[in-house]
Design a protein around this motif. Structure first.
Motif, mmCIF file in Angstrom:
data_model
loop_
_atom_site.group_PDB
_atom_site.id
_atom_site.type_symbol
_atom_site.label_atom_id
_atom_site.label_comp_id
_atom_site.label_asym_id
_atom_site.label_seq_id
_atom_site.Cartn_x
_atom_site.Cartn_y
_atom_site.Cartn_z
ATOM 1 N N CYS A 60 0.853 -1.197 0.000
ATOM 2 C CA CYS A 60 0.000 0.000 0.000
ATOM 3 C C CYS A 60 0.882 1.238 0.000
ATOM 4 N N ARG A 61 1.586 1.471 -1.084
ATOM 5 C CA ARG A 61 2.504 2.614 -1.175
ATOM 6 C C ARG A 61 1.792 3.923 -0.823
ATOM 7 N N GLY A 62 2.464 4.759 -0.072
ATOM 8 C CA GLY A 62 1.892 6.037 0.320
ATOM 9 C C GLY A 62 1.063 5.971 1.592
ATOM 10 N N TRP A 63 0.748 4.772 2.044
ATOM 11 C CA TRP A 63 -0.055 4.596 3.261
ATOM 12 C C TRP A 63 0.885 4.431 4.449
ATOM 13 N N ARG A 64 0.590 5.127 5.505
ATOM 14 C CA ARG A 64 1.368 4.989 6.737
ATOM 15 C C ARG A 64 0.375 4.790 7.872
ATOM 16 N N PRO A 65 0.346 3.602 8.436
ATOM 17 C CA PRO A 65 -0.627 3.323 9.493
ATOM 18 C C PRO A 65 -0.359 4.162 10.739
ATOM 19 N N SER A 66 -1.420 4.464 11.452
ATOM 20 C CA SER A 66 -1.226 5.165 12.719
ATOM 21 C C SER A 66 -0.829 4.139 13.772
ATOM 22 N N LEU A 67 0.004 4.571 14.662
ATOM 23 C CA LEU A 67 0.504 3.694 15.719
ATOM 24 C C LEU A 67 0.036 4.200 17.067
ATOM 25 N N ASP A 68 -0.051 3.304 18.020
ATOM 26 C CA ASP A 68 -0.384 3.677 19.389
ATOM 27 C C ASP A 68 0.895 4.213 20.040
ATOM 28 N N MET A 69 1.122 5.505 19.873
ATOM 29 C CA MET A 69 2.363 6.094 20.355
ATOM 30 C C MET A 69 2.451 6.095 21.877
ATOM 31 N N ALA A 70 1.319 6.104 22.562
ATOM 32 C CA ALA A 70 1.357 6.025 24.025
ATOM 33 C C ALA A 70 2.005 4.716 24.463
ATOM 34 N N ALA A 71 1.729 3.643 23.740
ATOM 35 C CA ALA A 71 2.342 2.350 24.061
ATOM 36 C C ALA A 71 3.845 2.377 23.777
ATOM 37 N N TRP A 72 4.236 2.984 22.668
ATOM 38 C CA TRP A 72 5.666 3.085 22.349
ATOM 39 C C TRP A 72 6.382 3.933 23.395
ATOM 40 N N GLU A 73 5.725 4.986 23.883
ATOM 41 C CA GLU A 73 6.339 5.862 24.872
ATOM 42 C C GLU A 73 6.528 5.167 26.214
ATOM 43 N N CYS A 74 5.820 4.073 26.444
ATOM 44 C CA CYS A 74 6.030 3.299 27.672
ATOM 45 C C CYS A 74 7.380 2.585 27.646
ATOM 46 N N ASP A 75 7.830 2.227 26.449
ATOM 47 C CA ASP A 75 9.063 1.453 26.314
ATOM 48 C C ASP A 75 10.250 2.235 25.779
ATOM 49 N N TYR A 76 9.994 3.413 25.199
ATOM 50 C CA TYR A 76 11.071 4.184 24.576
ATOM 51 C C TYR A 76 10.965 5.653 24.962
ATOM 52 N N THR A 77 12.119 6.310 25.017
ATOM 53 C CA THR A 77 12.200 7.745 25.276
ATOM 54 C C THR A 77 12.854 8.396 24.073
ATOM 55 N N HIS A 78 12.275 9.493 23.629
ATOM 56 C CA HIS A 78 12.844 10.283 22.535
ATOM 57 C C HIS A 78 13.221 11.635 23.113
ATOM 58 N N THR A 79 14.503 11.985 23.044
ATOM 59 C CA THR A 79 14.966 13.245 23.643
ATOM 60 C C THR A 79 14.828 14.398 22.654
ATOM 61 N N ALA A 80 14.954 15.601 23.158
ATOM 62 C CA ALA A 80 14.840 16.802 22.325
ATOM 63 C C ALA A 80 15.906 16.838 21.243
ATOM 64 N N GLY A 100 16.916 14.226 19.670
ATOM 65 C CA GLY A 100 16.613 13.170 18.709
ATOM 66 C C GLY A 100 17.086 11.766 19.060
ATOM 67 N N HIS A 101 17.663 11.574 20.208
ATOM 68 C CA HIS A 101 18.139 10.247 20.592
ATOM 69 C C HIS A 101 16.989 9.413 21.151
ATOM 70 N N VAL A 102 16.994 8.127 20.799
ATOM 71 C CA VAL A 102 15.950 7.211 21.269
ATOM 72 C C VAL A 102 16.606 6.179 22.193
ATOM 73 N N PHE A 103 15.970 5.982 23.347
ATOM 74 C CA PHE A 103 16.455 5.017 24.327
ATOM 75 C C PHE A 103 15.337 4.064 24.706
ATOM 76 N N ARG A 104 15.678 2.793 24.786
ATOM 77 C CA ARG A 104 14.740 1.749 25.218
ATOM 78 C C ARG A 104 14.826 1.640 26.732
ATOM 79 N N ALA A 105 13.690 1.407 27.359
ATOM 80 C CA ALA A 105 13.693 1.205 28.816
ATOM 81 C C ALA A 105 14.366 -0.129 29.103
ATOM 82 N N VAL A 106 15.385 -0.091 29.972
ATOM 83 C CA VAL A 106 16.084 -1.326 30.367
ATOM 84 C C VAL A 106 16.095 -1.455 31.859
#
Length: 101
Positions: free
Chosen positions: A73-93, A95-101
């Motif tokens: 489905c070229r051009g299609w970008r599904p929406s994601l549950d970003m609240a769930a991603w934010e539970c496991d990952y941090t994105h800093t101002a 631009g660095h991404v860190f996984r919760a460990v």
């Protein structure tokens, strides 16, 4: 170089960790200096414009079904549950991404 940066650099060098100081400083701001040095390699996921960009790229790399649907489905970008991603990952101002460990 600030005292914090000098301290983190010394801790990282003592631990044999050679990383980008900006990324390590961002991580230390979230978890503390000693823990940041001890867990940086496990937590650091790279630099991304947004957490959503990281999530889409991660799904493209790891989820065959997601990739197949996205590629058919070229051009299609599904929406994601970003609240769930934010539970496991941090994105800093910066631009660095860190996984919760």
């Amino acid at each position: 170089m600030s005292r914090t940066a000098e301290y983190l650099t010394a801790l990282a060098e003592d631990a044999g960790l050679f990383v980008e100081l900006e990324a390590l400083t961002d991580y230390a701001a979230h978890v503390g200096a000693e823990y940041a040095v001890a867990s940086f390699e496990d937590a650091y996921e790279g630099e991304w414009s947004t957490l959503e960009d990281f999530a889409h790229d991660r799904l493209m790399e790891t989820d065959d079904e997601y990739r197949a649907v996205f590629e058919s489905c070229r051009g299609w970008r599904p929406s994601l549950d970003m609240a769930a991603w934010e539970c496991d990952y941090t994105h800093t101002a910066s631009g660095h991404v860190f996984r919760a460990v």
